[in-house]
Design a protein around this motif. Structure first.
Motif, PDB file in Angstrom:
ATOM      1  N   PRO A 114      10.466  -5.214 -38.514  1.00 28.62           N
ATOM      2  CA  PRO A 114      10.160  -6.118 -37.410  1.00 28.62           C
ATOM      3  C   PRO A 114      10.256  -5.382 -36.070  1.00 28.62           C
ATOM      4  O   PRO A 114      11.112  -4.504 -35.901  1.00 28.62           O
ATOM      5  N   PRO A 115       9.408  -5.710 -35.107  1.00 27.49           N
ATOM      6  CA  PRO A 115       9.403  -5.011 -33.820  1.00 27.49           C
ATOM      7  C   PRO A 115      10.748  -5.062 -33.087  1.00 27.49           C
ATOM      8  O   PRO A 115      11.111  -4.105 -32.413  1.00 27.49           O
ATOM      9  N   ALA A 116      11.486  -6.123 -33.241  1.00 24.95           N
ATOM     10  CA  ALA A 116      12.739  -6.284 -32.494  1.00 24.95           C
ATOM     11  C   ALA A 116      13.971  -5.855 -33.291  1.00 24.95           C
ATOM     12  O   ALA A 116      15.080  -6.271 -32.983  1.00 24.95           O
ATOM     13  N   SER A 117      13.785  -4.997 -34.296  1.00 21.32           N
ATOM     14  CA  SER A 117      14.923  -4.662 -35.167  1.00 21.32           C
ATOM     15  C   SER A 117      15.753  -3.474 -34.708  1.00 21.32           C
ATOM     16  O   SER A 117      16.620  -3.012 -35.431  1.00 21.32           O
ATOM     17  N   GLY A 118      15.507  -2.961 -33.521  1.00 20.28           N
ATOM     18  CA  GLY A 118      16.336  -1.872 -33.001  1.00 20.28           C
ATOM     19  C   GLY A 118      15.871  -0.503 -33.464  1.00 20.28           C
ATOM     20  O   GLY A 118      14.691  -0.267 -33.669  1.00 20.28           O
ATOM     21  N   GLN A 119      16.837   0.384 -33.663  1.00 18.01           N
ATOM     22  CA  GLN A 119      16.538   1.776 -34.012  1.00 18.01           C
ATOM     23  C   GLN A 119      16.081   1.918 -35.465  1.00 18.01           C
ATOM     24  O   GLN A 119      16.355   1.070 -36.304  1.00 18.01           O
ATOM     25  N   ALA A 120      15.421   3.023 -35.724  1.00 20.55           N
ATOM     26  CA  ALA A 120      15.004   3.349 -37.089  1.00 20.55           C
ATOM     27  C   ALA A 120      16.239   3.533 -37.963  1.00 20.55           C
ATOM     28  O   ALA A 120      17.284   3.986 -37.499  1.00 20.55           O
ATOM     29  N   LEU A 121      16.105   3.170 -39.231  1.00 22.31           N
ATOM     30  CA  LEU A 121      17.202   3.388 -40.181  1.00 22.31           C
ATOM     31  C   LEU A 121      17.247   4.859 -40.582  1.00 22.31           C
ATOM     32  O   LEU A 121      16.202   5.503 -40.711  1.00 22.31           O
ATOM     33  N   PRO A 122      18.439   5.377 -40.825  1.00 18.84           N
ATOM     34  CA  PRO A 122      18.549   6.761 -41.291  1.00 18.84           C
ATOM     35  C   PRO A 122      17.906   6.939 -42.674  1.00 18.84           C
ATOM     36  O   PRO A 122      17.886   6.016 -43.491  1.00 18.84           O
ATOM     37  N   GLU A 123      17.409   8.129 -42.922  1.00 17.37           N
ATOM     38  CA  GLU A 123      16.783   8.438 -44.200  1.00 17.37           C
ATOM     39  C   GLU A 123      17.697   8.115 -45.375  1.00 17.37           C
ATOM     40  O   GLU A 123      17.274   7.519 -46.371  1.00 17.37           O
TER      41      GLU A 123
ATOM     42  N   LEU B 173       2.218  -0.548 -59.910  1.00 16.28           N
ATOM     43  CA  LEU B 173       2.963  -1.794 -60.093  1.00 16.28           C
ATOM     44  C   LEU B 173       4.474  -1.557 -60.071  1.00 16.28           C
ATOM     45  O   LEU B 173       5.226  -2.344 -59.487  1.00 16.28           O
ATOM     46  N   ARG B 174       4.917  -0.471 -60.687  1.00 13.94           N
ATOM     47  CA  ARG B 174       6.353  -0.159 -60.699  1.00 13.94           C
ATOM     48  C   ARG B 174       6.880   0.142 -59.295  1.00 13.94           C
ATOM     49  O   ARG B 174       7.947  -0.320 -58.910  1.00 13.94           O
ATOM     50  N   VAL B 175       6.125   0.913 -58.534  1.00 10.56           N
ATOM     51  CA  VAL B 175       6.564   1.249 -57.175  1.00 10.56           C
ATOM     52  C   VAL B 175       6.488   0.019 -56.267  1.00 10.56           C
ATOM     53  O   VAL B 175       7.375  -0.205 -55.452  1.00 10.56           O
ATOM     54  N   ARG B 176       5.450  -0.801 -56.429  1.00 11.66           N
ATOM     55  CA  ARG B 176       5.367  -2.047 -55.667  1.00 11.66           C
ATOM     56  C   ARG B 176       6.597  -2.922 -55.947  1.00 11.66           C
ATOM     57  O   ARG B 176       7.222  -3.449 -55.040  1.00 11.66           O
ATOM     58  N   SER B 177       6.952  -3.067 -57.215  1.00  9.05           N
ATOM     59  CA  SER B 177       8.122  -3.874 -57.589  1.00  9.05           C
ATOM     60  C   SER B 177       9.406  -3.301 -56.999  1.00  9.05           C
ATOM     61  O   SER B 177      10.259  -4.048 -56.502  1.00  9.05           O
ATOM     62  N   LEU B 178       9.554  -1.988 -57.059  1.00  6.89           N
ATOM     63  CA  LEU B 178      10.719  -1.324 -56.486  1.00  6.89           C
ATOM     64  C   LEU B 178      10.845  -1.654 -54.995  1.00  6.89           C
ATOM     65  O   LEU B 178      11.903  -2.080 -54.521  1.00  6.89           O
ATOM     66  N   CYS B 179       9.761  -1.459 -54.251  1.00  2.00           N
ATOM     67  CA  CYS B 179       9.792  -1.687 -52.805  1.00  2.00           C
ATOM     68  C   CYS B 179      10.014  -3.153 -52.471  1.00  2.00           C
ATOM     69  O   CYS B 179      10.773  -3.478 -51.541  1.00  2.00           O
ATOM     70  N   GLU B 180       9.397  -4.054 -53.224  1.00  4.70           N
ATOM     71  CA  GLU B 180       9.590  -5.484 -52.973  1.00  4.70           C
ATOM     72  C   GLU B 180      11.024  -5.911 -53.250  1.00  4.70           C
ATOM     73  O   GLU B 180      11.601  -6.701 -52.497  1.00  4.70           O
ATOM     74  N   ARG B 181      11.631  -5.384 -54.317  1.00  2.43           N
ATOM     75  CA  ARG B 181      13.047  -5.689 -54.582  1.00  2.43           C
ATOM     76  C   ARG B 181      13.917  -5.192 -53.434  1.00  2.43           C
ATOM     77  O   ARG B 181      14.816  -5.900 -52.971  1.00  2.43           O
ATOM     78  N   ALA B 182      13.654  -3.976 -52.967  1.00  8.48           N
ATOM     79  CA  ALA B 182      14.444  -3.405 -51.872  1.00  8.48           C
ATOM     80  C   ALA B 182      14.340  -4.280 -50.619  1.00  8.48           C
ATOM     81  O   ALA B 182      15.350  -4.625 -49.999  1.00  8.48           O
ATOM     82  N   VAL B 183      13.126  -4.658 -50.254  1.00  6.71           N
ATOM     83  CA  VAL B 183      12.907  -5.462 -49.053  1.00  6.71           C
ATOM     84  C   VAL B 183      13.537  -6.847 -49.200  1.00  6.71           C
ATOM     85  O   VAL B 183      14.120  -7.381 -48.250  1.00  6.71           O
ATOM     86  N   ASN B 184      13.452  -7.427 -50.390  1.00 11.30           N
ATOM     87  CA  ASN B 184      13.953  -8.783 -50.599  1.00 11.30           C
ATOM     88  C   ASN B 184      15.458  -8.866 -50.817  1.00 11.30           C
ATOM     89  O   ASN B 184      16.055  -9.920 -50.572  1.00 11.30           O
ATOM     90  N   GLN B 185      16.096  -7.774 -51.250  1.00  8.89           N
ATOM     91  CA  GLN B 185      17.509  -7.833 -51.611  1.00  8.89           C
ATOM     92  C   GLN B 185      18.446  -7.136 -50.643  1.00  8.89           C
ATOM     93  O   GLN B 185      19.617  -7.478 -50.577  1.00  8.89           O
ATOM     94  N   ALA B 186      17.963  -6.172 -49.902  1.00  2.99           N
ATOM     95  CA  ALA B 186      18.859  -5.357 -49.070  1.00  2.99           C
ATOM     96  C   ALA B 186      18.999  -5.942 -47.670  1.00  2.99           C
ATOM     97  O   ALA B 186      18.001  -6.079 -46.951  1.00  2.99           O
ATOM     98  N   PRO B 187      20.220  -6.273 -47.263  1.00  5.10           N
ATOM     99  CA  PRO B 187      20.415  -6.771 -45.899  1.00  5.10           C
ATOM    100  C   PRO B 187      19.911  -5.801 -44.829  1.00  5.10           C
ATOM    101  O   PRO B 187      19.416  -6.231 -43.787  1.00  5.10           O
ATOM    102  N   ALA B 188      19.992  -4.507 -45.082  1.00  2.97           N
ATOM    103  CA  ALA B 188      19.529  -3.507 -44.108  1.00  2.97           C
ATOM    104  C   ALA B 188      18.034  -3.618 -43.850  1.00  2.97           C
ATOM    105  O   ALA B 188      17.546  -3.180 -42.812  1.00  2.97           O
ATOM    106  N   LEU B 189      17.279  -4.207 -44.809  1.00  4.81           N
ATOM    107  CA  LEU B 189      15.835  -4.328 -44.662  1.00  4.81           C
ATOM    108  C   LEU B 189      15.408  -5.775 -44.373  1.00  4.81           C
ATOM    109  O   LEU B 189      14.245  -6.135 -44.573  1.00  4.81           O
TER     110      LEU B 189
END
Length: 97
Positions: A11-20, A65-81
């Protein structure tokens, strides 16, 4: 083995980039045993992150499909994202058509 690219937008208002390392930890936490994820490389930016995944799969479609699922789980489950979204997944390297 398939090489798959992905792009995550924050999101545009989310502050600084997250560390790698934070992004890697989140993505690995979202992976599942037997999911075929072998290696993840990610590059953070002010807009979000871009990365690649080496994925074991029967074919390129299944790898996507596997990578899409991985990224969607990360975005949906991780508070950092919170508020992030997956904006692109596609073949990279020799798999690119």
């Amino acid at each position: 083995m398939h090489l798959v690219e992905f792009t995550l937008s924050r999101p545009p208002a989310s502050g600084q980039a997250l560390p790698e390392q934070t992004l890697l930890d989140v993505l690995w936490s979202a992976s599942r045993p037997g999911g075929g994820i072998e290696h993840i490389r990610v590059h953070p930016s002010r807009a979000g992150a871009r990365g690649v995944v080496f994925c074991l799969a029967a074919d390129g479609r299944q790898a996507l499909l596997r990578v899409r699922s991985l990224c969607e789980r990360a975005v949906n489950q991780a508070p950092a994202l919170h508020g992030w979204r997956l904006t692109a997944v596609g073949p990279a390297g020799p798999d690119r058509a």
